[in-house]
Enzyme design. Structure first.
Site, PDB file in Angstrom:
ATOM      1  N   ALA A   1      21.783 -13.540 -37.810  1.00 15.24           N
ATOM      2  CA  ALA A   1      21.756 -14.543 -36.741  1.00 15.24           C
ATOM      3  C   ALA A   1      22.745 -14.245 -35.617  1.00 15.24           C
ATOM      4  CB  ALA A   1      22.030 -15.915 -37.343  1.00 15.24           C
TER       5      ALA A   1
ATOM      6  N   ASN B   1      26.832 -16.624 -43.565  1.00 19.04           N
ATOM      7  CA  ASN B   1      26.706 -15.202 -43.924  1.00 19.04           C
ATOM      8  C   ASN B   1      27.077 -14.316 -42.740  1.00 19.04           C
ATOM      9  OD1 ASN B   1      25.434 -14.981 -46.734  1.00 19.04           O
ATOM     10  ND2 ASN B   1      24.210 -16.560 -45.754  1.00 19.04           N
TER      11      ASN B   1
ATOM     12  N   HIS C   1      26.694 -19.352 -32.386  1.00 24.74           N
ATOM     13  CA  HIS C   1      27.773 -18.507 -32.913  1.00 24.74           C
ATOM     14  C   HIS C   1      28.519 -17.899 -31.733  1.00 24.74           C
ATOM     15  CE1 HIS C   1      25.920 -18.955 -36.809  1.00 24.74           C
ATOM     16  NE2 HIS C   1      24.783 -18.490 -36.329  1.00 24.74           N
TER      17      HIS C   1
HETATM   18  N1  NAI Z   1      22.521 -12.782 -42.729  1.00 25.08           N
HETATM   19  C1  NAI Z   1      22.246 -13.795 -41.941  1.00 25.08           C
HETATM   20  O1  NAI Z   1      22.515 -13.787 -40.730  1.00 25.08           O
HETATM   21  C2  NAI Z   1      21.578 -14.999 -42.495  1.00 25.08           C
HETATM   22  C3  NAI Z   1      21.391 -15.128 -43.846  1.00 25.08           C
HETATM   23  N2  NAI Z   1      20.760 -16.215 -44.350  1.00 25.08           N
HETATM   24  C4  NAI Z   1      20.600 -16.290 -45.806  1.00 25.08           C
HETATM   25  O2  NAI Z   1      19.328 -15.741 -46.167  1.00 25.08           O
HETATM   26  C5  NAI Z   1      18.870 -16.360 -47.378  1.00 25.08           C
HETATM   27  C6  NAI Z   1      17.436 -16.846 -47.192  1.00 25.08           C
HETATM   28  O3  NAI Z   1      17.398 -17.847 -46.197  1.00 25.08           O
HETATM   29  P1  NAI Z   1      16.210 -18.902 -46.129  1.00 25.08           P
HETATM   30  O4  NAI Z   1      14.930 -18.260 -46.458  1.00 25.08           O
HETATM   31  O5  NAI Z   1      16.340 -19.609 -44.859  1.00 25.08           O
HETATM   32  O6  NAI Z   1      16.587 -19.888 -47.342  1.00 25.08           O
HETATM   33  P2  NAI Z   1      15.596 -20.887 -48.093  1.00 25.08           P
HETATM   34  O7  NAI Z   1      16.478 -21.850 -48.800  1.00 25.08           O
HETATM   35  O8  NAI Z   1      14.554 -21.396 -47.188  1.00 25.08           O
HETATM   36  O9  NAI Z   1      14.882 -19.944 -49.176  1.00 25.08           O
HETATM   37  C7  NAI Z   1      15.555 -19.324 -50.239  1.00 25.08           C
HETATM   38  C8  NAI Z   1      14.566 -19.159 -51.381  1.00 25.08           C
HETATM   39  O10 NAI Z   1      15.191 -18.362 -52.383  1.00 25.08           O
HETATM   40  C9  NAI Z   1      14.982 -18.962 -53.656  1.00 25.08           C
HETATM   41  N3  NAI Z   1      16.130 -18.595 -54.490  1.00 25.08           N
HETATM   42  C10 NAI Z   1      17.421 -18.983 -54.366  1.00 25.08           C
HETATM   43  N4  NAI Z   1      18.189 -18.399 -55.304  1.00 25.08           N
HETATM   44  C11 NAI Z   1      17.375 -17.614 -56.030  1.00 25.08           C
HETATM   45  C12 NAI Z   1      17.558 -16.748 -57.153  1.00 25.08           C
HETATM   46  N5  NAI Z   1      18.769 -16.586 -57.713  1.00 25.08           N
HETATM   47  N6  NAI Z   1      16.491 -16.081 -57.640  1.00 25.08           N
HETATM   48  C13 NAI Z   1      15.275 -16.263 -57.080  1.00 25.08           C
HETATM   49  N7  NAI Z   1      15.014 -17.070 -56.042  1.00 25.08           N
HETATM   50  C14 NAI Z   1      16.053 -17.734 -55.521  1.00 25.08           C
HETATM   51  C15 NAI Z   1      14.867 -20.459 -53.395  1.00 25.08           C
HETATM   52  O11 NAI Z   1      14.098 -21.100 -54.406  1.00 25.08           O
HETATM   53  C16 NAI Z   1      14.180 -20.501 -52.045  1.00 25.08           C
HETATM   54  O12 NAI Z   1      12.765 -20.561 -52.158  1.00 25.08           O
HETATM   55  C17 NAI Z   1      19.871 -17.498 -47.685  1.00 25.08           C
HETATM   56  O13 NAI Z   1      20.816 -17.094 -48.650  1.00 25.08           O
HETATM   57  C18 NAI Z   1      20.558 -17.710 -46.336  1.00 25.08           C
HETATM   58  O14 NAI Z   1      21.861 -18.238 -46.495  1.00 25.08           O
HETATM   59  C19 NAI Z   1      20.239 -17.185 -43.537  1.00 25.08           C
HETATM   60  C20 NAI Z   1      20.421 -17.089 -42.175  1.00 25.08           C
HETATM   61  C21 NAI Z   1      21.159 -16.036 -41.568  1.00 25.08           C
HETATM   62  O1  OAA Z   2      21.194 -18.618 -39.343  1.00 23.00           O
HETATM   63  C1  OAA Z   2      22.338 -18.828 -38.913  1.00 23.00           C
HETATM   64  O2  OAA Z   2      22.570 -19.264 -37.758  1.00 23.00           O
HETATM   65  C2  OAA Z   2      23.522 -18.463 -39.718  1.00 23.00           C
HETATM   66  C3  OAA Z   2      23.391 -18.669 -41.149  1.00 23.00           C
HETATM   67  O3  OAA Z   2      22.721 -19.545 -41.641  1.00 23.00           O
HETATM   68  C4  OAA Z   2      24.161 -17.765 -42.014  1.00 23.00           C
HETATM   69  O4  OAA Z   2      24.869 -16.897 -41.475  1.00 23.00           O
HETATM   70  O5  OAA Z   2      24.090 -17.917 -43.243  1.00 23.00           O
END
Ligand code: NAI
Ligand code: OAA
EC number: 1.4.1.21
Length: 272
Positions: free
Chosen positions: A125, A192, A222
């Site tokens: 992000a 993250n 951010h």
């Molecule tokens: N690197 C970055 O900039 C960003 C990273 N993220 C992270 O990316 C990941 C995915 O985000 P979203 O799809 O929006 O979240 P979300 O909550 O919509 O989906 C996550 C899915 O993973 C499943 N899940 C959680 N833990 C699990 C496990 N141990 N084993 C199997 N399935 C599991 C959940 O049931 C859910 O369906 C999150 O951890 C979020 O914090 C989100 C936004 C920015």
């Molecule tokens: O999506 C974003 O803006 C940031 C976020 O959730 C993350 O870094 O985990």
């Protein structure tokens, strides 16, 4: 054609799967897993080319995939990352906060070398990591201020021990100030990006994080400031949240898709 295994069928996993299904990412989605059977079934229902739903996360990499894409949680990263590399598969991680545990980072970094595999961490992000990487050795300070609507911060571990009630916040309020290391464990689904920033720059103990809850914003903003001998860089990224998960910005999903496209294509690559 590269074969992809997907871990996590939530907001991000669904958009990644749809991008593969539509041909935007030139690959085949062969296997998926989510700890919620409902989520994985819902995702597969949306796809024309149906992947197999495996029974546990470790079965993703024991199948013939080229890369496992994690879009689940920090716990999922801790659970499967090493076995993915041991099974000689590449790995893309979105829940980057898990890597701030130094022992995990070192084990995975060694495993990449031992098994000749790569872990990809998309910029997620935020933007500007290319510049920060280049000035890494001259950085004197690095910080990020993240502002989100209170609804995007709900459920974070931080609130288990804090007196702050998100429902009572009626103007822009700083709710956390500390290091990236503290922030990712207290707000695992929100910051993250601070982990990414600190892994690129001065480390998690020296990267400053401020989290602001603002009931008057519709964006996940951010603001990054990096200073040192090279000069100063500032980046402000005003993201719209994903429509299915207000915690996650649309840019994070697009960044995951772009990283996978790059992984799957032999082509001219732009940027550092
Ligand atoms: N690197 C970055 O900039 C960003 C990273 N993220 C992270 O990316 C990941 C995915 O985000 P979203 O799809 O929006 O979240 P979300 O909550 O919509 O989906 C996550 C899915 O993973 C499943 N899940 C959680 N833990 C699990 C496990 N141990 N084993 C199997 N399935 C599991 C959940 O049931 C859910 O369906 C999150 O951890 C979020 O914090 C989100 C936004 C920015
Ligand atoms: O999506 C974003 O803006 C940031 C976020 O959730 C993350 O870094 O985990």
């Amino acid at each position: 054609m590269k074969r992809i295994g997907l871990l996590g069928c939530g907001a991000m996993g669904t958009q990644i799967a749809l991008a593969i299904d539509s041909g935007q990412i030139p690959a085949t989605l062969t296997h998926v897993f989510d700890e919620s059977k409902e989520k994985s079934a819902l995702l597969v229902e949306k796809l024309t080319n149906k992947p197999e739903i495996v029974e546990n996360s470790h079965l993703l990499s024991s199948n013939p995939v080229d890369i496992v894409v994690e879009a689940a949680s920090q716990d999922a990263v801790m659970d499967v990352s090493l076995s993915v590399l041991q099974n000689k598969k590449d790995l893309m991680i979105m829940s980057v906060g898990a890597l701030l545990d130094e022992s995990i980072y070192d084990i995975l970094s060694d495993a990449c070398k031992d098994f000749k595999k790569t872990i990809y961490l998309p910029s997620g992000a935020i933007a500007g990591l290319d510049g920060i990487k280049s000035v890494k050795n001259e950085l004197e300070s690095l910080s990020i201020t993240t502002t989100k609507h209170p609804r995007s911060l709900k459920g974070a571990k931080f609130f288990e021990t804090s007196d702050i009630n998100l429902d009572e916040i009626n103007s822009s309020t700083v709710i956390f100030e500390g290091t990236a290391k503290e922030a990712v464990s207290l707000f695992p689904a929100n910051i993250n990006v601070a982990a990414l920033l600190s892994l690129t720059g001065v480390g998690s103990e020296k990267t400053g994080v401020k989290i602001v809850a603002d009931p008057n914003t519709e964006k996940n903003t951010h603001h990054i400031v990096a200073e040192g001998k090279f000069g100063k860089m500032t980046f402000t990224i005003e993201n719209y949240p994903d429509e299915n998960n207000p915690k996650t910005s649309r840019l994070a999903i697009l960044s995951a898709i772009e990283t996978l496209k790059k992984y799957c294509l032999n082509d001219i690559q732009i940027g550092t």
